[in-house]
Every structure is written in structure tokens, then in C-alpha cells.
Design an enzyme around this catalytic site. Sequence first.
Site, short mmCIF file in Angstrom:
data_model
loop_
_atom_site.label_atom_id
_atom_site.label_comp_id
_atom_site.label_asym_id
_atom_site.label_seq_id
_atom_site.Cartn_x
_atom_site.Cartn_y
_atom_site.Cartn_z
N ASP A 107 0.82 -1.22 0.00
CA ASP A 107 0.00 0.00 0.00
C ASP A 107 0.85 1.27 0.00
O ASP A 107 0.41 2.33 0.38
CB ASP A 107 -0.96 0.00 1.20
N LYS A 158 4.91 1.88 15.64
CA LYS A 158 3.84 2.75 16.14
C LYS A 158 4.17 3.32 17.53
O LYS A 158 3.48 3.04 18.52
CB LYS A 158 2.50 1.99 16.21
N ASP A 217 2.13 6.25 2.07
CA ASP A 217 1.33 5.06 2.41
C ASP A 217 -0.12 5.50 2.26
O ASP A 217 -0.56 6.46 2.90
CB ASP A 217 1.64 4.69 3.87
N1 GDD Z 1 -0.52 -11.02 3.01
C1 GDD Z 1 -0.74 -10.25 4.04
N2 GDD Z 1 -1.26 -10.79 5.18
N3 GDD Z 1 -0.46 -8.92 3.95
C2 GDD Z 1 -0.71 -8.15 5.02
C3 GDD Z 1 -1.26 -8.65 6.22
C4 GDD Z 1 -1.55 -10.06 6.31
O1 GDD Z 1 -2.02 -10.59 7.31
N4 GDD Z 1 -1.39 -7.61 7.10
C5 GDD Z 1 -0.96 -6.51 6.44
N5 GDD Z 1 -0.55 -6.83 5.19
C6 GDD Z 1 -0.01 -5.92 4.17
C7 GDD Z 1 -0.90 -4.71 3.91
O2 GDD Z 1 -1.74 -4.92 2.78
C8 GDD Z 1 0.10 -3.63 3.59
O3 GDD Z 1 0.42 -3.64 2.21
C9 GDD Z 1 1.34 -4.03 4.37
O4 GDD Z 1 1.19 -5.41 4.69
C10 GDD Z 1 1.54 -3.20 5.65
O5 GDD Z 1 0.38 -3.32 6.44
P1 GDD Z 1 -0.40 -2.04 6.97
O6 GDD Z 1 -1.56 -2.55 7.72
O7 GDD Z 1 -0.64 -1.08 5.88
O8 GDD Z 1 0.65 -1.46 8.00
P2 GDD Z 1 0.94 0.05 8.42
O9 GDD Z 1 0.80 0.96 7.26
O10 GDD Z 1 0.15 0.34 9.62
O11 GDD Z 1 2.49 -0.02 8.87
C11 GDD Z 1 3.47 -0.59 8.04
O12 GDD Z 1 3.84 0.29 7.00
C12 GDD Z 1 4.49 1.52 7.40
C13 GDD Z 1 4.90 2.26 6.16
O13 GDD Z 1 3.86 2.52 5.34
C14 GDD Z 1 4.69 -0.93 8.90
O14 GDD Z 1 5.58 -1.67 8.09
C15 GDD Z 1 5.38 0.33 9.41
O15 GDD Z 1 6.57 -0.01 10.11
C16 GDD Z 1 5.73 1.24 8.26
O16 GDD Z 1 6.30 2.45 8.74
MG MG Z 2 0.05 0.81 5.35
#
Ligand code: GDD
Ligand code: MG
Length: 363
Positions: A107, A158, A217
Site C-alpha cells: 500500500d 507505532k 502510504d
Molecule cells: N498477506 C498479508 N497478510 N499482507 C498483510 C497482512 C496479512 O495478514 N497484514 C498486512 N498486510 C499488508 C498490507 O496490505 C500492507 O500492504 C502491508 O502489509 C503493511 O500493512 P499495513 O496494515 O498497511 O501497515 P501500516 O501501514 O500500519 O504499517 C506498516 O507500513 C508503514 C509504512 O507505510 C509498517 O511496516 C510500518 O513499520 C511502516 O512504517
Molecule cells: Mg500501510
Amino acid sequence: MKALILAGGFGTRLRPLSCTRPKLLFPVAGKPVIDWILQGLSKVGVETAILAVNYMAESFVRYLGPTKFNVGILYSREARPMGTGGPIKMAESLLRDSDMFLVLNGDVLSDLDYRRLIQFHVEKGGLATIALYRVEDPSRYGSVEVDGEGRIMRFVEKPEPGKAPSNLVNAGIYVFNREVLEYIPTGRRVSTEREVFPNLAKDGTLYGYEMKGLWIDIGVPEDYLTANRLLLSKPEVGQIAEGADIDEGAKILPPVHVGRGVEIGEDSVIGPYTSIGEDVYVGKGCRIEGSIIFPGAMIGDHTSIRNAIVGENATIERWVKIESGSLIGDYAEIADGVTITHDVTICPSKRVEESILEIHQVM
Ligand code: GDD
Ligand code: MG
């Protein structure tokens, strides 16, 4: 080179837009997020992308098929969400033949030159390197402490307000050596950020490469709209599809993207920084600016939408006003004359008959 793309999980704030498509298929400047990512990978010669999917796996298969932009696509499916780490372990058999591979949060949109990240990774000689980006508020991300050599000393996912080690955050783009797979437990949900990175940091083998340029993001409405704005600003992006039926009396203010089968009525003003999906109907005298309208939505006469997102097949009737930061879920209906103020979320299929004038509502 192979890349694993995390394409599962549920976006929280954008979930009302997920009735018909997963987050990675949301349009940005007329093209799904996943296309932007695959195109970027294709440019640096990545041959294979492994899509780690759970939620709505079929829509990816249907949309992408076995190859896109010269990148072969393999699907690794989880029966239930395995977090950000579990899916990497599950794809082990597909990754085992690579000494090194890329892992991407699906994403995230960026124009990072992956080659520079890989080069940095090789020079430093660690097991893993993560791209870092400087932000104002690190609390929604993973924040890191790096030493003068680029080694990550601490990784805090976070962080609570005031407790972030720095404003440099995890950009969700990594290079892993095969050995990183040994750091991920088998058969359960694993968070890379909470379990794997802290252990790699403890072993002194996690590095960070600060990237500049475009990075975003799309997880919350404001950022999703910003991503649309930034990509529409690129000179080669944004166009009006052939066959879109735009009344001579309508005005288009570039940059905009208008999809196939769109109809726009007399005296309507569209743009700037607006994406209108396929088969959207816009009536007469409308004003749509800084917004994303998903395919199949209907916008009645004299309606105004500013910096907002309208989901697939939503119906917005006449004389409606939708203000900044609001999100109208898929199939929702907004009745004649209703005003939806700032930062309001309307759930999918909901019918709204009365104005919502208090901000930060979820209806
Ligand atoms: N296959 C799969 N299965 N993908 C997953 C799952 C799961 O269970 N959970 C989350 N994802 C995918 C989401 O679709 C996304 O592309 C990515 O993993 C990160 O998940 P998010 O839920 O978007 O996390 P975030 O945005 O809160 O935090 C993450 O991204 C940040 C940067 O954008 C973390 O990696 C943070 O450390 C980072 O700063
Ligand atoms: Mg994200």
C-alpha cells in the site's frame, strides 16, 4: 531478482471502499496501486513478483493474471491473515533460490530507485536493509534509531507520542538476504516490525537507507488523496479516456484522469487533481475538485465534492455537498440536498437522508 509484495490484511480507515476490491486495487491517478508498484519493479528488471494475498485473492488473479509489465506474478495465499512476517515465511519455497530479494508493503507508492537500495545493502553487508523516509509525525509508522554507519540500533513500531526514536520511519520497502527467513517463526501470524526487526537490530545486522523523493502510504483518506494529487502532477500521467462523453459546456481543469464510459453534464467543472473512474455519471452544474470517484458512481446535478473519496457504485443525488477528508463507502446513497462536512465516513450501502455537520463522524 524476486520481490514479495504484501497484498493482504485489511486497511482500516479505507475499508468502506473495499467491498468490491482490495486496497492494492484502489485507483490512483487512474491506475491501481499495484500497477504503479509492478511498473516500478519492471523498470529495474525484477523478473518475478510474489503476491502474498488473503482477502479477495481472486480479484488480484483476475486483474493481474500470470504476468504484467513483463513481471511474472506468482500468488502465495494464506487461509487467514498471517501478519506482515508470516506471509514471507509461507513463501519460503518460492524465495529459497534467491540469495537476496525485495519485500514491499503493497500500500506504499514511491519512486525509490530500488537499485540504489540494493547497492547500499550489498555495501553494508547486513542481513536486511530497510528504506527509511523522514516524516513529521512518526506515530503511525515504525520509527528507527540509526548510527553514523546506517546501522539500525532500535526499531519501534507505532511509537507512542513523544517516544519515537526519530522522525525517520520504515518506508515498507526492504532488501532481505535469504538468512532473514530464519528469523521468522513458522506456522503463525508474525509481525516483521514487532518481532523480526528488533531481533535483527539486536544482532547488529539491520541497516537503514534514507530515501528522498515521492513516498506515501495510502492507508488514510488524506494520504490517499495526496498520492492521487502527486501522481496526477507527473507530466506523463492523467488523461481523458477516449469515448468519455463530456458535454461541450463542461469544463475540465487539468490535471485530471477521466476513465472510459464516463459522462459529464453541462456546466460541470471537474478538476484539478481529480480522478474519475470508469462509467461514472456526473450530472449538470457539478463541481468536483481534488477528489477520487470510484467506478460506477452516480453524481446528481449541482452537487459539489471537494477533496473527498466516493466509493464504487455510490449514488450522490442532487444539490449535495461533500467536504474535505470525507469518504463515501461503496454503494452508499446520499439524498438530495444533504451536506456532509469534513472528515466524515459513510459506511458501505448506507443511505443518508439528513446532513451531517459534525466532523469526524462514522455513519
Ligand atoms: N498477506 C498479508 N497478510 N499482507 C498483510 C497482512 C496479512 O495478514 N497484514 C498486512 N498486510 C499488508 C498490507 O496490505 C500492507 O500492504 C502491508 O502489509 C503493511 O500493512 P499495513 O496494515 O498497511 O501497515 P501500516 O501501514 O500500519 O504499517 C506498516 O507500513 C508503514 C509504512 O507505510 C509498517 O511496516 C510500518 O513499520 C511502516 O512504517
Ligand atoms: Mg500501510
